[in-house]
Design a protein around this motif. Structure first.
Motif, PDB file in Angstrom:
ATOM      1  N   THR A 161       0.831  -1.202   0.000  1.00 35.30           N
ATOM      2  CA  THR A 161       0.000   0.000   0.000  1.00 35.30           C
ATOM      3  C   THR A 161       0.868   1.257   0.000  1.00 35.30           C
ATOM      4  OG1 THR A 161      -1.752  -1.189   1.158  1.00 35.30           O
ATOM      5  CG2 THR A 161      -1.829   1.212   1.255  1.00 35.30           C
ATOM      6  N   VAL A 162       1.911   1.248   0.815  1.00 37.56           N
ATOM      7  CA  VAL A 162       2.826   2.395   0.866  1.00 37.56           C
ATOM      8  C   VAL A 162       3.525   2.570  -0.479  1.00 37.56           C
ATOM      9  CG1 VAL A 162       4.963   3.273   1.918  1.00 37.56           C
ATOM     10  CG2 VAL A 162       3.139   2.350   3.369  1.00 37.56           C
ATOM     11  N   ARG A 163       4.006   1.489  -1.055  1.00 38.03           N
ATOM     12  CA  ARG A 163       4.697   1.578  -2.348  1.00 38.03           C
ATOM     13  C   ARG A 163       3.761   2.104  -3.432  1.00 38.03           C
ATOM     14  NH1 ARG A 163       9.397   2.266  -0.402  1.00 38.03           N
ATOM     15  NH2 ARG A 163      10.514   0.408   0.255  1.00 38.03           N
ATOM     16  N   LEU A 164       2.499   1.693  -3.401  1.00 37.61           N
ATOM     17  CA  LEU A 164       1.529   2.201  -4.371  1.00 37.61           C
ATOM     18  C   LEU A 164       1.355   3.712  -4.190  1.00 37.61           C
ATOM     19  CD1 LEU A 164      -0.305   1.259  -6.673  1.00 37.61           C
ATOM     20  CD2 LEU A 164      -2.131   1.018  -4.986  1.00 37.61           C
ATOM     21  N   ALA A 165       1.264   4.149  -2.942  1.00 30.44           N
ATOM     22  CA  ALA A 165       1.128   5.581  -2.654  1.00 30.44           C
ATOM     23  C   ALA A 165       2.364   6.361  -3.100  1.00 30.44           C
ATOM     24  CB  ALA A 165       0.870   5.797  -1.165  1.00 30.44           C
ATOM     25  N   GLN A 166       3.510   5.689  -3.128  1.00 32.70           N
ATOM     26  CA  GLN A 166       4.745   6.324  -3.577  1.00 32.70           C
ATOM     27  C   GLN A 166       4.872   6.322  -5.103  1.00 32.70           C
ATOM     28  OE1 GLN A 166       7.451   3.816  -1.230  1.00 32.70           O
ATOM     29  NE2 GLN A 166       8.137   5.665  -0.168  1.00 32.70           N
ATOM     30  N   GLY A 167       3.897   5.746  -5.790  1.00 34.15           N
ATOM     31  CA  GLY A 167       3.943   5.702  -7.241  1.00 34.15           C
ATOM     32  C   GLY A 167       4.726   4.533  -7.797  1.00 34.15           C
ATOM     33  N   GLN A 168       5.014   3.552  -6.955  1.00 29.01           N
ATOM     34  CA  GLN A 168       5.773   2.377  -7.368  1.00 29.01           C
ATOM     35  C   GLN A 168       4.816   1.208  -7.589  1.00 29.01           C
ATOM     36  OE1 GLN A 168       9.076   1.702  -4.679  1.00 29.01           O
ATOM     37  NE2 GLN A 168       9.369   3.901  -4.406  1.00 29.01           N
ATOM     38  N   ALA A 169       3.996   1.323  -8.644  1.00 27.82           N
ATOM     39  CA  ALA A 169       2.910   0.374  -8.875  1.00 27.82           C
ATOM     40  C   ALA A 169       3.416  -1.046  -9.128  1.00 27.82           C
ATOM     41  CB  ALA A 169       2.046   0.843 -10.038  1.00 27.82           C
ATOM     42  N   SER A 170       4.482  -1.185  -9.868  1.00 30.53           N
ATOM     43  CA  SER A 170       5.001  -2.526 -10.168  1.00 30.53           C
ATOM     44  C   SER A 170       5.458  -3.224  -8.890  1.00 30.53           C
ATOM     45  CB  SER A 170       6.151  -2.431 -11.169  1.00 30.53           C
ATOM     46  OG  SER A 170       6.694  -3.699 -11.416  1.00 30.53           O
ATOM     47  N   GLN A 171       6.201  -2.506  -8.065  1.00 29.52           N
ATOM     48  CA  GLN A 171       6.662  -3.097  -6.804  1.00 29.52           C
ATOM     49  C   GLN A 171       5.478  -3.375  -5.884  1.00 29.52           C
ATOM     50  OE1 GLN A 171       9.447  -0.876  -4.369  1.00 29.52           O
ATOM     51  NE2 GLN A 171      10.093  -2.744  -3.340  1.00 29.52           N
ATOM     52  N   ALA A 172       4.505  -2.487  -5.869  1.00 27.53           N
ATOM     53  CA  ALA A 172       3.314  -2.697  -5.034  1.00 27.53           C
ATOM     54  C   ALA A 172       2.612  -3.988  -5.437  1.00 27.53           C
ATOM     55  CB  ALA A 172       2.365  -1.512  -5.164  1.00 27.53           C
ATOM     56  N   GLU A 173       2.489  -4.218  -6.742  1.00 17.93           N
ATOM     57  CA  GLU A 173       1.850  -5.445  -7.210  1.00 17.93           C
ATOM     58  C   GLU A 173       2.630  -6.673  -6.748  1.00 17.93           C
ATOM     59  OE1 GLU A 173       0.515  -7.732 -11.313  1.00 17.93           O
ATOM     60  OE2 GLU A 173       1.150  -5.645 -11.439  1.00 17.93           O
ATOM     61  N   GLN A 174       3.949  -6.629  -6.878  1.00 14.50           N
ATOM     62  CA  GLN A 174       4.775  -7.767  -6.449  1.00 14.50           C
ATOM     63  C   GLN A 174       4.633  -8.034  -4.954  1.00 14.50           C
ATOM     64  OE1 GLN A 174       8.763  -6.846  -7.715  1.00 14.50           O
ATOM     65  NE2 GLN A 174       8.189  -6.760  -9.866  1.00 14.50           N
ATOM     66  N   LEU A 175       4.577  -6.987  -4.159  1.00 12.70           N
ATOM     67  CA  LEU A 175       4.439  -7.141  -2.711  1.00 12.70           C
ATOM     68  C   LEU A 175       3.069  -7.710  -2.342  1.00 12.70           C
ATOM     69  CD1 LEU A 175       6.170  -3.814  -1.677  1.00 12.70           C
ATOM     70  CD2 LEU A 175       7.077  -6.119  -1.310  1.00 12.70           C
ATOM     71  N   ALA A 176       2.039  -7.299  -3.061  1.00 12.47           N
ATOM     72  CA  ALA A 176       0.697  -7.840  -2.810  1.00 12.47           C
ATOM     73  C   ALA A 176       0.629  -9.316  -3.186  1.00 12.47           C
ATOM     74  CB  ALA A 176      -0.352  -7.038  -3.569  1.00 12.47           C
ATOM     75  N   VAL A 177       1.311  -9.687  -4.268  1.00 12.52           N
ATOM     76  CA  VAL A 177       1.386 -11.110  -4.650  1.00 12.52           C
ATOM     77  C   VAL A 177       2.099 -11.895  -3.549  1.00 12.52           C
ATOM     78  CG1 VAL A 177       2.445 -12.713  -6.298  1.00 12.52           C
ATOM     79  CG2 VAL A 177       1.203 -10.709  -7.129  1.00 12.52           C
ATOM     80  N   LYS A 178       3.167 -11.322  -2.997  1.00  9.70           N
ATOM     81  CA  LYS A 178       3.883 -11.968  -1.893  1.00  9.70           C
ATOM     82  C   LYS A 178       2.950 -12.134  -0.690  1.00  9.70           C
ATOM     83  CE  LYS A 178       7.449 -13.132   0.769  1.00  9.70           C
ATOM     84  NZ  LYS A 178       8.201 -14.360   0.620  1.00  9.70           N
ATOM     85  N   SER A 179       2.188 -11.101  -0.381  1.00 10.84           N
ATOM     86  CA  SER A 179       1.237 -11.180   0.725  1.00 10.84           C
ATOM     87  C   SER A 179       0.237 -12.310   0.487  1.00 10.84           C
ATOM     88  CB  SER A 179       0.502  -9.846   0.893  1.00 10.84           C
ATOM     89  OG  SER A 179      -0.471  -9.946   1.907  1.00 10.84           O
TER      90      SER A 179
END
Length: 110
Positions: free
Chosen positions: A48-66
């Motif tokens: 969620t934080v990474r998405l708010a930072q504009g890092q959509a690709s990393q946010a997606e990867q972290l959500a997949v990890k979750s």
């Protein structure tokens, strides 16, 4: 039950994020993940934080990890799929976002 240090770091990260200090919030969450690396909730918050930072690709990867750690936790998985949808939309993948939305709805209807 989560270790008290993890609870404190998560609370601190939420306060930092609410104050707009996303970099510090990410650092707090990363510290919590070093203590409890299999905690799906922490991975989701970092996404969620990474998405708010504009890092959509990393946010997606972290959500997949979750999601990989949230087996049996349907509500957490649905939240992750909602975040994946938003991240895909921000990356211009509207078809992928629709698929993620559908997956979130399927999980929510369970």
């Amino acid at each position: 039950p989560q270790p008290p240090a993890v609870v404190a770091l998560l609370d601190h990260a939420e306060q930092q994020a609410n104050a707009g200090d996303l970099e510090s919030a990410a650092a707090s969450l990363e510290r919590a993940l070093r203590i409890d690396p299999r905690n799906a909730v922490l991975w989701h918050h970092l996404a969620t934080v990474r998405l708010a930072q504009g890092q959509a690709s990393q946010a997606e990867q972290l959500a997949v990890k979750s999601n990989s750690l949230a087996s049996g936790n349907v509500s957490q998985q649905a939240l992750n799929w909602q975040l994946i949808s938003q991240a895909r939309r921000e990356q211009g993948d509207t078809a992928g976002a629709r698929r993620a939305d559908q997956r979130a709805r399927e999980l929510e209807s369970r």
